[in-house]
Scaffold this active site. Structure first.
Site, PDB file in Angstrom:
ATOM      1  N   CYS A 132       0.842  -1.190   0.000  1.00 25.35           N
ATOM      2  CA  CYS A 132       0.000   0.000   0.000  1.00 25.35           C
ATOM      3  C   CYS A 132       0.880   1.243   0.000  1.00 25.35           C
ATOM      4  O   CYS A 132       1.780   1.383   0.828  1.00 25.35           O
ATOM      5  CB  CYS A 132      -0.901  -0.017   1.231  1.00 25.35           C
ATOM      6  SG  CYS A 132      -1.759   1.538   1.542  1.00 25.35           S
ATOM      7  N   GLU A 133       0.622   2.168  -0.923  1.00 22.86           N
ATOM      8  CA  GLU A 133       1.459   3.356  -1.027  1.00 22.86           C
ATOM      9  C   GLU A 133       1.198   4.358   0.101  1.00 22.86           C
ATOM     10  O   GLU A 133       1.980   5.293   0.295  1.00 22.86           O
ATOM     11  CB  GLU A 133       1.255   4.044  -2.368  1.00 22.86           C
ATOM     12  CG  GLU A 133      -0.114   4.632  -2.603  1.00 22.86           C
ATOM     13  CD  GLU A 133      -0.245   5.271  -3.968  1.00 22.86           C
ATOM     14  OE1 GLU A 133      -0.970   6.263  -4.071  1.00 22.86           O
ATOM     15  OE2 GLU A 133       0.363   4.780  -4.943  1.00 22.86           O
ATOM     16  N   HIS A 134       0.121   4.159   0.859  1.00 19.85           N
ATOM     17  CA  HIS A 134      -0.199   5.102   1.931  1.00 19.85           C
ATOM     18  C   HIS A 134       0.580   4.822   3.213  1.00 19.85           C
ATOM     19  O   HIS A 134       0.977   5.756   3.917  1.00 19.85           O
ATOM     20  CB  HIS A 134      -1.702   5.069   2.232  1.00 19.85           C
ATOM     21  CG  HIS A 134      -2.540   5.460   1.058  1.00 19.85           C
ATOM     22  ND1 HIS A 134      -3.801   4.918   0.810  1.00 19.85           N
ATOM     23  CD2 HIS A 134      -2.311   6.322   0.036  1.00 19.85           C
ATOM     24  CE1 HIS A 134      -4.296   5.444  -0.291  1.00 19.85           C
ATOM     25  NE2 HIS A 134      -3.413   6.288  -0.777  1.00 19.85           N
ATOM     26  N   HIS A 135       0.776   3.540   3.523  1.00 20.72           N
ATOM     27  CA  HIS A 135       1.483   3.182   4.757  1.00 20.72           C
ATOM     28  C   HIS A 135       2.694   2.276   4.512  1.00 20.72           C
ATOM     29  O   HIS A 135       3.410   1.955   5.451  1.00 20.72           O
ATOM     30  CB  HIS A 135       0.521   2.480   5.727  1.00 20.72           C
ATOM     31  CG  HIS A 135      -0.621   3.332   6.176  1.00 20.72           C
ATOM     32  ND1 HIS A 135      -1.868   3.281   5.586  1.00 20.72           N
ATOM     33  CD2 HIS A 135      -0.712   4.271   7.144  1.00 20.72           C
ATOM     34  CE1 HIS A 135      -2.679   4.146   6.173  1.00 20.72           C
ATOM     35  NE2 HIS A 135      -2.005   4.759   7.120  1.00 20.72           N
ATOM     36  N   GLN A 153      -5.368  -0.602  -4.404  1.00 18.27           N
ATOM     37  CA  GLN A 153      -6.082  -1.692  -5.066  1.00 18.27           C
ATOM     38  C   GLN A 153      -6.897  -1.203  -6.255  1.00 18.27           C
ATOM     39  O   GLN A 153      -6.974  -1.869  -7.293  1.00 18.27           O
ATOM     40  CB  GLN A 153      -6.990  -2.404  -4.059  1.00 18.27           C
ATOM     41  CG  GLN A 153      -7.741  -3.596  -4.637  1.00 18.27           C
ATOM     42  CD  GLN A 153      -8.510  -4.350  -3.581  1.00 18.27           C
ATOM     43  OE1 GLN A 153      -8.132  -4.367  -2.409  1.00 18.27           O
ATOM     44  NE2 GLN A 153      -9.600  -4.983  -3.972  1.00 18.27           N
ATOM     45  N   HIS A 213      -5.989  -5.964   3.512  1.00 18.64           N
ATOM     46  CA  HIS A 213      -5.012  -4.886   3.676  1.00 18.64           C
ATOM     47  C   HIS A 213      -4.508  -4.856   5.120  1.00 18.64           C
ATOM     48  O   HIS A 213      -5.301  -4.682   6.050  1.00 18.64           O
ATOM     49  CB  HIS A 213      -5.650  -3.536   3.322  1.00 18.64           C
ATOM     50  CG  HIS A 213      -6.026  -3.404   1.883  1.00 18.64           C
ATOM     51  ND1 HIS A 213      -5.396  -2.518   1.027  1.00 18.64           N
ATOM     52  CD2 HIS A 213      -6.959  -4.043   1.133  1.00 18.64           C
ATOM     53  CE1 HIS A 213      -5.934  -2.605  -0.179  1.00 18.64           C
ATOM     54  NE2 HIS A 213      -6.882  -3.531  -0.140  1.00 18.64           N
ATOM     55  N   CYS A 259      -2.943  -2.570   6.485  1.00 20.60           N
ATOM     56  CA  CYS A 259      -3.147  -1.256   7.092  1.00 20.60           C
ATOM     57  C   CYS A 259      -4.474  -1.187   7.835  1.00 20.60           C
ATOM     58  O   CYS A 259      -4.693  -0.286   8.648  1.00 20.60           O
ATOM     59  CB  CYS A 259      -3.061  -0.149   6.030  1.00 20.60           C
ATOM     60  SG  CYS A 259      -4.298  -0.265   4.731  1.00 20.60           S
TER      61      CYS A 259
END
Length: 199
Positions: A85-88, A126, A154, A156
């Protein structure tokens, strides 16, 4: 290895150097025996799990074959994938289901798994993976239509934050006859029946 040589080795690889610093910043000792090789291992792992950034997904689909009269849905389902995941920058993983209707040409089935891997081996969300798979197949192979469903868990959501293990996210993208109002919309319905999945 003495401290000076060790620092030179770490400094030679920027990923190693930065993770050495991260280990310090979280309050750990990067010189501790269990962590001595960790920056090096992480650097090697990152180059593997983000290798898709250096590959062109369209190249994978260049080789096609005559459809041999096939005019119905072809499905490749339950393709496993692992992404970040590019956010976390924590993993998400699951399965991809791809269906398409040939327009005189078909693709070797293993190419779909390779295509999934290329997109998964990047910092991702995703929703983007789902659309990228459909858009690439439609652009390169030019079938009558493409549909893709991605199901993933996920970390996250399961190991941090809201902490809801077992939560599953499903995304869908489609093109051509699967998305057009000009055609009977039973293509999508048949796709899900063949997958034995609920819409």
């Amino acid at each position: 290895m003495n401290t000076k040589l060790k620092e030179q080795s770490v400094a030679a690889d920027p990923i190693e150097r930065h993770f050495y610093e991260i280990i310090q910043l979280i309050g750990e000792n990067p010189e501790r025996e269990g962590l001595l090789e960790t920056p090096k291992r992480i650097a090697k792992m990152y180059r593997e799990i983000f290798s898709g950034l250096h590959e062109n997904p369209e190249d994978i689909l260049q080789k096609t074959f005559p459809a041999e009269g096939t005019k119905d849905i072809i499905i490749v389902q339950d393709i496993p994938f692992y992404s970040v995941c590019e956010h976390h920058f924590v993993p998400f993983f699951g399965k991809v289901h791809i269906g398409y209707i040939p327009n005189e040409r078909i693709v070797g089935l293993s190419k779909f798994a390779r295509l999934v891997d290329v997109f998964a081996r990047r910092p991702q969300v995703q929703e983007r993976i789902t659309n990228e798979i459909v858009n690439t197949i439609q652009k390169v192979v030019n079938p009558l239509g493409v549909i893709c469903v991605v199901e993933a868990e996920h970390l996250c959501m399961t190991m941090r934050g809201i902490k809801k293990p077992g939560s599953l996210t499903r995304t869908i993208a489609k093109s051509g006859v699967f998305a057009s109002d000009k055609f009977p919309n039973d293509y999508e319905e048949r796709f899900f029946k063949m997958l034995n999945k609920e819409r």
